[in-house]
Write a protein that holds these residues in place. Structure first.
Motif, PDB file in Angstrom:
ATOM      1  N   ILE A  27      60.008   9.896  -4.474  1.00  9.88           N
ATOM      2  CA  ILE A  27      60.782  10.507  -3.397  1.00  9.88           C
ATOM      3  C   ILE A  27      60.570   9.646  -2.163  1.00  9.88           C
ATOM      4  O   ILE A  27      59.425   9.419  -1.760  1.00  9.88           O
ATOM      5  CB  ILE A  27      60.325  11.943  -3.121  1.00  9.88           C
ATOM      6  CG1 ILE A  27      60.517  12.814  -4.359  1.00  9.88           C
ATOM      7  CG2 ILE A  27      61.083  12.526  -1.933  1.00  9.88           C
ATOM      8  CD1 ILE A  27      59.930  14.202  -4.231  1.00  9.88           C
ATOM      9  N   ASP A  28      61.663   9.160  -1.586  1.00 13.63           N
ATOM     10  CA  ASP A  28      61.615   8.347  -0.368  1.00 13.63           C
ATOM     11  C   ASP A  28      62.215   9.129   0.789  1.00 13.63           C
ATOM     12  O   ASP A  28      63.192   9.857   0.607  1.00 13.63           O
ATOM     13  CB  ASP A  28      62.451   7.074  -0.500  1.00 13.63           C
ATOM     14  CG  ASP A  28      61.951   6.100  -1.533  1.00 13.63           C
ATOM     15  OD1 ASP A  28      61.119   6.483  -2.369  1.00 13.63           O
ATOM     16  OD2 ASP A  28      62.415   4.954  -1.507  1.00 13.63           O
ATOM     17  N   ALA A  29      61.679   8.924   1.973  1.00 16.18           N
ATOM     18  CA  ALA A  29      62.276   9.434   3.213  1.00 16.18           C
ATOM     19  C   ALA A  29      62.131   8.331   4.247  1.00 16.18           C
ATOM     20  O   ALA A  29      61.045   7.753   4.403  1.00 16.18           O
ATOM     21  CB  ALA A  29      61.577  10.699   3.678  1.00 16.18           C
ATOM     22  N   SER A  30      63.236   7.983   4.910  1.00 18.80           N
ATOM     23  CA  SER A  30      63.166   6.916   5.914  1.00 18.80           C
ATOM     24  C   SER A  30      64.043   7.239   7.107  1.00 18.80           C
ATOM     25  O   SER A  30      64.973   8.039   7.028  1.00 18.80           O
ATOM     26  CB  SER A  30      63.571   5.569   5.305  1.00 18.80           C
ATOM     27  OG  SER A  30      64.930   5.583   4.937  1.00 18.80           O
ATOM     28  N   ALA A  31      63.734   6.592   8.203  1.00 23.83           N
ATOM     29  CA  ALA A  31      64.514   6.703   9.438  1.00 23.83           C
ATOM     30  C   ALA A  31      64.758   5.298   9.952  1.00 23.83           C
ATOM     31  O   ALA A  31      63.947   4.393   9.745  1.00 23.83           O
ATOM     32  CB  ALA A  31      63.760   7.533  10.472  1.00 23.83           C
ATOM     33  N   GLY A  32      65.889   5.120  10.618  1.00 21.57           N
ATOM     34  CA  GLY A  32      66.207   3.798  11.140  1.00 21.57           C
ATOM     35  C   GLY A  32      67.455   3.811  11.974  1.00 21.57           C
ATOM     36  O   GLY A  32      67.773   4.813  12.625  1.00 21.57           O
ATOM     37  N   LEU A  33      68.178   2.708  11.944  1.00 22.83           N
ATOM     38  CA  LEU A  33      69.386   2.532  12.747  1.00 22.83           C
ATOM     39  C   LEU A  33      70.543   2.093  11.870  1.00 22.83           C
ATOM     40  O   LEU A  33      70.344   1.387  10.888  1.00 22.83           O
ATOM     41  CB  LEU A  33      69.148   1.473  13.826  1.00 22.83           C
ATOM     42  CG  LEU A  33      68.071   1.800  14.861  1.00 22.83           C
ATOM     43  CD1 LEU A  33      67.815   0.594  15.745  1.00 22.83           C
ATOM     44  CD2 LEU A  33      68.477   3.004  15.696  1.00 22.83           C
ATOM     45  N   PHE A  34      71.756   2.488  12.248  1.00 20.05           N
ATOM     46  CA  PHE A  34      72.943   2.068  11.517  1.00 20.05           C
ATOM     47  C   PHE A  34      73.922   1.396  12.475  1.00 20.05           C
ATOM     48  O   PHE A  34      73.865   1.581  13.687  1.00 20.05           O
ATOM     49  CB  PHE A  34      73.628   3.264  10.822  1.00 20.05           C
ATOM     50  CG  PHE A  34      74.717   3.892  11.636  1.00 20.05           C
ATOM     51  CD1 PHE A  34      76.046   3.564  11.394  1.00 20.05           C
ATOM     52  CD2 PHE A  34      74.423   4.782  12.643  1.00 20.05           C
ATOM     53  CE1 PHE A  34      77.061   4.124  12.152  1.00 20.05           C
ATOM     54  CE2 PHE A  34      75.431   5.346  13.401  1.00 20.05           C
ATOM     55  CZ  PHE A  34      76.758   5.015  13.154  1.00 20.05           C
ATOM     56  N   ALA A  35      74.816   0.600  11.903  1.00 19.57           N
ATOM     57  CA  ALA A  35      75.928  -0.014  12.629  1.00 19.57           C
ATOM     58  C   ALA A  35      77.167   0.125  11.761  1.00 19.57           C
ATOM     59  O   ALA A  35      77.112  -0.089  10.550  1.00 19.57           O
ATOM     60  CB  ALA A  35      75.648  -1.487  12.917  1.00 19.57           C
ATOM     61  N   GLY A  36      78.293   0.497  12.378  1.00 16.75           N
ATOM     62  CA  GLY A  36      79.517   0.735  11.624  1.00 16.75           C
ATOM     63  C   GLY A  36      80.615  -0.242  11.975  1.00 16.75           C
ATOM     64  O   GLY A  36      80.635  -0.809  13.064  1.00 16.75           O
ATOM     65  N   GLY A  37      81.542  -0.423  11.041  1.00 12.78           N
ATOM     66  CA  GLY A  37      82.689  -1.294  11.249  1.00 12.78           C
ATOM     67  C   GLY A  37      83.951  -0.654  10.702  1.00 12.78           C
ATOM     68  O   GLY A  37      83.903   0.251   9.885  1.00 12.78           O
ATOM     69  N   GLY A  38      85.082  -1.136  11.165  1.00  5.63           N
ATOM     70  CA  GLY A  38      86.374  -0.605  10.758  1.00  5.63           C
ATOM     71  C   GLY A  38      86.821   0.494  11.700  1.00  5.63           C
ATOM     72  O   GLY A  38      86.015   1.159  12.340  1.00  5.63           O
ATOM     73  N   GLY A  39      88.117   0.666  11.808  1.00  7.90           N
ATOM     74  CA  GLY A  39      88.654   1.714  12.670  1.00  7.90           C
ATOM     75  C   GLY A  39      88.579   1.351  14.137  1.00  7.90           C
ATOM     76  O   GLY A  39      88.009   0.336  14.527  1.00  7.90           O
TER      77      GLY A  39
END
Length: 182
Positions: A27-39
């Protein structure tokens, strides 16, 4: 309903596979940052949290076959005080906040000095907080370093593609750091 059925199947299949592989259920649990593209969106990044339940299924030439379920949430945390106008003078919305659940399969193998790495991919359902829901595909690579007997530090790189979200194709990636219980 489908994720529950898959989780029950994976947990039931785990004991025999785990004994033969050296990798047990995790079982993994993680936190971090995302970046999105499109739209046509304004804020395209923010926090991301993610969880994975995975079990070994058998040996393959490249390592141990692994299957699992994933769940996560990612979205921008911006407010409505800043407006980035589009060509028509209307404020662009922030990148959608998505909650997701999916199924993955792939390969896990040991690396030197106690490290293990996994490459997983599969379909996912994405529920938008302020928009339509969508089906997509996800992929992830993670590396784990044991800390104690059943606890490991895990770093992950995740990506998703939603080919049809409100008439557009969206993609996003996230990097995370967390813990694995195995």
């Amino acid at each position: 309903m489908i994720p529950r059925i898959l989780a029950v199947f994976l947990v039931a299949a785990a004991p025999a596979a785990a004994a033969a592989q050296g990798f047990g259920p995790s079982i993994d649990a993680s936190a971090g940052l995302f970046a999105g593209g499109g739209g046509a969106f304004y804020r395209r990044g923010g926090p991301a949290i993610d969880g994975v339940l995975a079990v070994p299924l058998g040996r393959a030439a490249g390592g141990t076959l692994v299957a699992g379920v994933t769940a996560g949430i990612s979205g921008s945390m911006g407010g409505d005080l800043i407006c980035e106008p589009d060509p028509h003078g209307v404020c662009k919305p922030d990148y959608p906040t998505f909650a997701s659940v999916g199924a993955v399969a792939g390969v896990q193998r040991r690396l030197g000095s106690g490290l293990s790495a996994r490459a997983l991919a599969g379909p996912a359902y994405y529920q938008a907080v302020d928009g339509p829901d969508a089906l997509g595909v996800q992929g992830r690579i993670d590396v784990a370093k044991p800390l104690f007997s059943r606890l490991a530090l895990v770093g992950s790189l995740r990506a998703a593609l939603l080919p049809e979200y409100d008439g557009e194709s969206l993609r996003f990636a996230a990097v995370g750091l967390g813990l694995r219980i195995q």
